[in-house]
Design a protein around this motif. Structure first.
Motif, PDB file in Angstrom:
ATOM      1  N   SER A  89       0.830  -1.207   0.000  1.00 10.87           N
ATOM      2  CA  SER A  89       0.000   0.000   0.000  1.00 10.87           C
ATOM      3  C   SER A  89       0.863   1.254   0.000  1.00 10.87           C
ATOM      4  CB  SER A  89      -0.938  -0.003   1.214  1.00 10.87           C
ATOM      5  OG  SER A  89      -1.849  -1.083   1.143  1.00 10.87           O
ATOM      6  N   ALA A  90       1.973   1.214   0.779  1.00  8.36           N
ATOM      7  CA  ALA A  90       2.881   2.364   0.813  1.00  8.36           C
ATOM      8  C   ALA A  90       3.506   2.596  -0.565  1.00  8.36           C
ATOM      9  CB  ALA A  90       3.963   2.152   1.857  1.00  8.36           C
ATOM     10  N   CYS A  91       3.829   1.505  -1.229  1.00  8.04           N
ATOM     11  CA  CYS A  91       4.406   1.614  -2.573  1.00  8.04           C
ATOM     12  C   CYS A  91       3.401   2.234  -3.539  1.00  8.04           C
ATOM     13  CB  CYS A  91       4.849   0.236  -3.066  1.00  8.04           C
ATOM     14  SG  CYS A  91       5.619   0.249  -4.707  1.00  8.04           S
ATOM     15  N   GLU A  92       2.136   1.800  -3.432  1.00  9.56           N
ATOM     16  CA  GLU A  92       1.096   2.351  -4.295  1.00  9.56           C
ATOM     17  C   GLU A  92       0.857   3.820  -4.001  1.00  9.56           C
ATOM     18  OE1 GLU A  92      -2.059  -0.311  -3.455  1.00  9.56           O
ATOM     19  OE2 GLU A  92      -1.577  -1.675  -5.097  1.00  9.56           O
ATOM     20  N   ALA A  93       0.885   4.203  -2.718  1.00  6.00           N
ATOM     21  CA  ALA A  93       0.694   5.604  -2.336  1.00  6.00           C
ATOM     22  C   ALA A  93       1.820   6.469  -2.890  1.00  6.00           C
ATOM     23  CB  ALA A  93       0.623   5.737  -0.823  1.00  6.00           C
TER      24      ALA A  93
END
Length: 272
Positions: free
Chosen positions: A142-146
């Motif tokens: 999720s952090a990567c997507e954000a």
């Protein structure tokens, strides 16, 4: 291209499979595009409708770095071929495949764990081993997507600023072009007066004075007509026959002289 095919089946009616270790995937440091991870997605036993969906596969290496890959979707099949960056480090390689559906739906299809080795051996990971801390893994994804979303937003803002700068530049260029056009017009008008000619001609005494101006692209000509003076003098002489001869200047042909027979005086006669 020939690759190892890692194929799974996921039925949306029965939920996603538990995270598992894939013991038969032979991965060696230095491989490149050697494995294709394919998931056949069904919905109650039939191929799922994935129209409008996109998918990403994320591979978390043993050094903690994540390699994101864009998946291809054909019918109900989603797949990704591992990039060279996935095989760089020896150790665990965890794969997560996520499906993005219209209206911002996000679905994790599968989580697998592989082993990248320095050389080919007969020793593989324990197939009973389960990936620990799935929540932590998904949080990293999720952090990567954000971060990717933030990067896209920054790129969009930069493009908007560049577009605005282009508009300002275009307006400045238009103003400069208008100024150059005005300057050229002024120079053309000034050039007409760079060469001036004056023409004067004499008109008969009874005529009215005239004046005119004519312009070309490079010259201005002023023309004037000036009547001759009304003051003129006649001249007299006696010819060989003893006749008195009078000569009047040009423009005075209507003026004559004659001897008054009664008085014997020489008189001026003006003919109408």
């Amino acid at each position: 291209m020939t690759t190892w095919l890692l194929e799974q089946g996921v039925d949306l009616q029965y939920g996603a499979p538990k995270p598992q270790v894939w013991p038969d995937a032979l991965m060696v440091c230095g491989d490149r595009a050697a494995h294709t991870w394919r998931i056949n997605v069904t919905d109650g036993g039939r191929a799922a409708n994935l129209g409008g969906c996109t998918a990403m596969a994320y591979f978390v290496r043993n050094d903690g770095a994540t390699v994101p890959l864009t998946c291809t979707i054909a019918g109900g099949t989603v797949q990704a071929t591992l990039a060279q960056a996935c095989y760089v480090f020896e150790g665990d390689l965890t794969g997560v495949m996520r499906l993005s559906m219209p209206q911002n739906g996000l679905l994790t299809l599968s989580v697998l764990r592989f082993r990248v080795r320095k050389e080919t051996t007969d020793s593989f990971v324990d197939p009973e081993q389960i990936i620990p801390s799935l929540d932590e893994l998904l949080a990293k994804i999720s952090a990567c997507e954000a971060a990717a979303t933030a990067a896209n937003t920054a790129t969009s803002s930069a493009n908007t600023a560049a577009s605005a700068a282009t508009s300002v530049t275009a307006a400045a260029n238009a103003a400069a072009s208008a100024a150059n056009t005005a300057a050229a017009g002024a120079q053309a008008e000034a050039k007409k007066f760079s060469a001036i000619a004056v023409e004067v001609k004499t008109l008969p005494p009874s005529a009215e004075a005239t004046g005119s101006a004519a312009q070309t692209a490079s010259k201005t000509t002023f023309s004037f007509g000036i009547p001759a003076s009304n003051l003129a003098y006649a001249t007299f002489k006696i010819d060989s026959r003893n006749h008195l001869i009078m000569t009047s200047p040009e423009g005075f042909s209507n003026i004559g002289f004659a001897i008054n027979r009664k008085t014997g005086h020489l008189e001026v006669q003006i003919n109408a």
